[in-house]
Scaffold this motif. Structure first.
Motif, PDB file in Angstrom:
ATOM      1  N   ASN A  82      -4.444  -2.068  14.327  1.00 28.23           N
ATOM      2  CA  ASN A  82      -3.268  -1.552  15.029  1.00 28.23           C
ATOM      3  C   ASN A  82      -2.285  -0.941  14.044  1.00 28.23           C
ATOM      4  O   ASN A  82      -2.090  -1.459  12.946  1.00 28.23           O
ATOM      5  N   PHE A  83      -1.671   0.145  14.464  1.00 29.80           N
ATOM      6  CA  PHE A  83      -0.656   0.813  13.656  1.00 29.80           C
ATOM      7  C   PHE A  83       0.717   0.375  14.122  1.00 29.80           C
ATOM      8  O   PHE A  83       0.994   0.331  15.325  1.00 29.80           O
ATOM      9  N   ARG A  84       1.566   0.049  13.170  1.00 31.95           N
ATOM     10  CA  ARG A  84       2.941  -0.380  13.440  1.00 31.95           C
ATOM     11  C   ARG A  84       3.840   0.286  12.406  1.00 31.95           C
ATOM     12  O   ARG A  84       4.054  -0.232  11.318  1.00 31.95           O
ATOM     13  N   GLY A  85       4.348   1.479  12.738  1.00 33.24           N
ATOM     14  CA  GLY A  85       5.147   2.220  11.771  1.00 33.24           C
ATOM     15  C   GLY A  85       4.305   2.567  10.557  1.00 33.24           C
ATOM     16  O   GLY A  85       3.248   3.159  10.677  1.00 33.24           O
ATOM     17  N   SER A  86       4.763   2.162   9.382  1.00 36.45           N
ATOM     18  CA  SER A  86       4.000   2.447   8.163  1.00 36.45           C
ATOM     19  C   SER A  86       3.092   1.273   7.781  1.00 36.45           C
ATOM     20  O   SER A  86       2.629   1.178   6.658  1.00 36.45           O
ATOM     21  N   CYS A  87       2.834   0.407   8.735  1.00 40.43           N
ATOM     22  CA  CYS A  87       1.990  -0.762   8.500  1.00 40.43           C
ATOM     23  C   CYS A  87       0.742  -0.675   9.373  1.00 40.43           C
ATOM     24  O   CYS A  87       0.788  -0.135  10.475  1.00 40.43           O
ATOM     25  N   ILE A  88      -0.357  -1.183   8.843  1.00 36.20           N
ATOM     26  CA  ILE A  88      -1.535  -1.359   9.687  1.00 36.20           C
ATOM     27  C   ILE A  88      -1.912  -2.837   9.692  1.00 36.20           C
ATOM     28  O   ILE A  88      -1.872  -3.507   8.668  1.00 36.20           O
ATOM     29  N   ASP A  89      -2.174  -3.338  10.885  1.00 39.53           N
ATOM     30  CA  ASP A  89      -2.647  -4.711  11.076  1.00 39.53           C
ATOM     31  C   ASP A  89      -4.152  -4.638  11.302  1.00 39.53           C
ATOM     32  O   ASP A  89      -4.599  -3.950  12.214  1.00 39.53           O
ATOM     33  N   ILE A  90      -4.894  -5.350  10.478  1.00 39.21           N
ATOM     34  CA  ILE A  90      -6.343  -5.351  10.620  1.00 39.21           C
ATOM     35  C   ILE A  90      -6.808  -6.779  10.870  1.00 39.21           C
ATOM     36  O   ILE A  90      -6.624  -7.654  10.034  1.00 39.21           O
ATOM     37  N   ASN A  91      -7.361  -7.010  12.058  1.00 41.59           N
ATOM     38  CA  ASN A  91      -7.949  -8.302  12.423  1.00 41.59           C
ATOM     39  C   ASN A  91      -9.456  -8.167  12.276  1.00 41.59           C
ATOM     40  O   ASN A  91     -10.083  -7.361  12.958  1.00 41.59           O
ATOM     41  N   ALA A 143       0.843  -1.195   0.000  1.00 41.23           N
ATOM     42  CA  ALA A 143       0.000   0.000   0.000  1.00 41.23           C
ATOM     43  C   ALA A 143       0.881   1.249   0.000  1.00 41.23           C
ATOM     44  O   ALA A 143       2.109   1.158   0.086  1.00 41.23           O
ATOM     45  N   ILE A 144       0.231   2.381  -0.073  1.00 44.37           N
ATOM     46  CA  ILE A 144       0.899   3.670   0.064  1.00 44.37           C
ATOM     47  C   ILE A 144       0.225   4.399   1.222  1.00 44.37           C
ATOM     48  O   ILE A 144      -1.011   4.490   1.268  1.00 44.37           O
ATOM     49  N   ARG A 145       1.036   4.904   2.139  1.00 47.27           N
ATOM     50  CA  ARG A 145       0.507   5.690   3.247  1.00 47.27           C
ATOM     51  C   ARG A 145       0.757   7.156   2.948  1.00 47.27           C
ATOM     52  O   ARG A 145       1.883   7.556   2.658  1.00 47.27           O
ATOM     53  N   THR A 146      -0.292   7.944   3.015  1.00 49.91           N
ATOM     54  CA  THR A 146      -0.180   9.381   2.787  1.00 49.91           C
ATOM     55  C   THR A 146      -0.255  10.085   4.128  1.00 49.91           C
ATOM     56  O   THR A 146      -1.136   9.798   4.943  1.00 49.91           O
ATOM     57  N   PHE A 147       0.695  10.994   4.351  1.00 53.10           N
ATOM     58  CA  PHE A 147       0.716  11.791   5.571  1.00 53.10           C
ATOM     59  C   PHE A 147       1.014  13.225   5.163  1.00 53.10           C
ATOM     60  O   PHE A 147       2.090  13.508   4.637  1.00 53.10           O
ATOM     61  N   ARG A 148       0.029  14.080   5.365  1.00 50.32           N
ATOM     62  CA  ARG A 148       0.098  15.463   4.889  1.00 50.32           C
ATOM     63  C   ARG A 148       0.349  15.455   3.387  1.00 50.32           C
ATOM     64  O   ARG A 148      -0.477  14.961   2.640  1.00 50.32           O
ATOM     65  N   ILE A 149       1.494  15.963   2.934  1.00 53.87           N
ATOM     66  CA  ILE A 149       1.754  15.980   1.487  1.00 53.87           C
ATOM     67  C   ILE A 149       2.730  14.894   1.060  1.00 53.87           C
ATOM     68  O   ILE A 149       3.089  14.793  -0.108  1.00 53.87           O
ATOM     69  N   ASN A 150       3.160  14.059   1.991  1.00 54.48           N
ATOM     70  CA  ASN A 150       4.128  13.007   1.678  1.00 54.48           C
ATOM     71  C   ASN A 150       3.455  11.648   1.584  1.00 54.48           C
ATOM     72  O   ASN A 150       2.505  11.362   2.294  1.00 54.48           O
ATOM     73  N   SER A 151       4.000  10.828   0.709  1.00 54.07           N
ATOM     74  CA  SER A 151       3.538   9.448   0.581  1.00 54.07           C
ATOM     75  C   SER A 151       4.716   8.513   0.744  1.00 54.07           C
ATOM     76  O   SER A 151       5.835   8.850   0.358  1.00 54.07           O
TER      77      SER A 151
END
Length: 128
Positions: A70-79, A44-52
């Motif tokens: 849960n958020f883990r750095g630039s990763c999200i874990d979805i159960n 995936a691509i994570r967008t934060f403000r103007i940065n991806s």
């Protein structure tokens, strides 16, 4: 490619954006999780403000029927519970038929960034 970001109005909102191909890919992985109870890691691509930046979405079936993100750095874990998986598949099928997520609200998850639940929205993204 799937794109996700927090906000813009609250840290209790997460938007996940799909194009046609990424929605199909997401749905295929949800069906695999539903059938085989396996974990899937999606680019995936994570967008934060103007940065991806490069990111990952880890999907898994919740054995305890809890919906947790849960958020883990630039990763999200979805159960995901069975209901969350079925609703996601319904939303994606509707998007593929109609070309839009309307309404965009998908589901609400417990999370590690707040004691409050986080609301997840599915949106159309023509750029990815």
């Amino acid at each position: 490619m799937i794109n996700f970001w927090l906000g813009p109005f609250s840290k209790q909102e997460l938007s996940i954006a799909f194009g046609i191909d990424s929605a199909l890919h997401f749905a295929e992985n949800l069906k695999e999780i539903q059938r085989c109870n396996v974990k899937r890691k999606l680019e995936a691509i994570r967008t934060f403000r103007i940065n991806s930046s490069q990111a990952w979405i880890d999907l898994s079936h919740s054995s305890e029927n809890n919906d947790v993100l849960n958020f883990r750095g630039s990763c999200i874990d979805i159960n995901l519970s069975k209901d969350a998986i079925e609703h996601a598949l319904f939303k994606i099928e509707k998007f593929l038929e109609e070309g839009d997520f309307s309404p965009p609200e998908y589901y609400s998850f417990d999370t590690n960034i707040s004691k409050k639940r986080i609301n997840v929205f599915f949106v159309r993204n023509d750029n990815f």
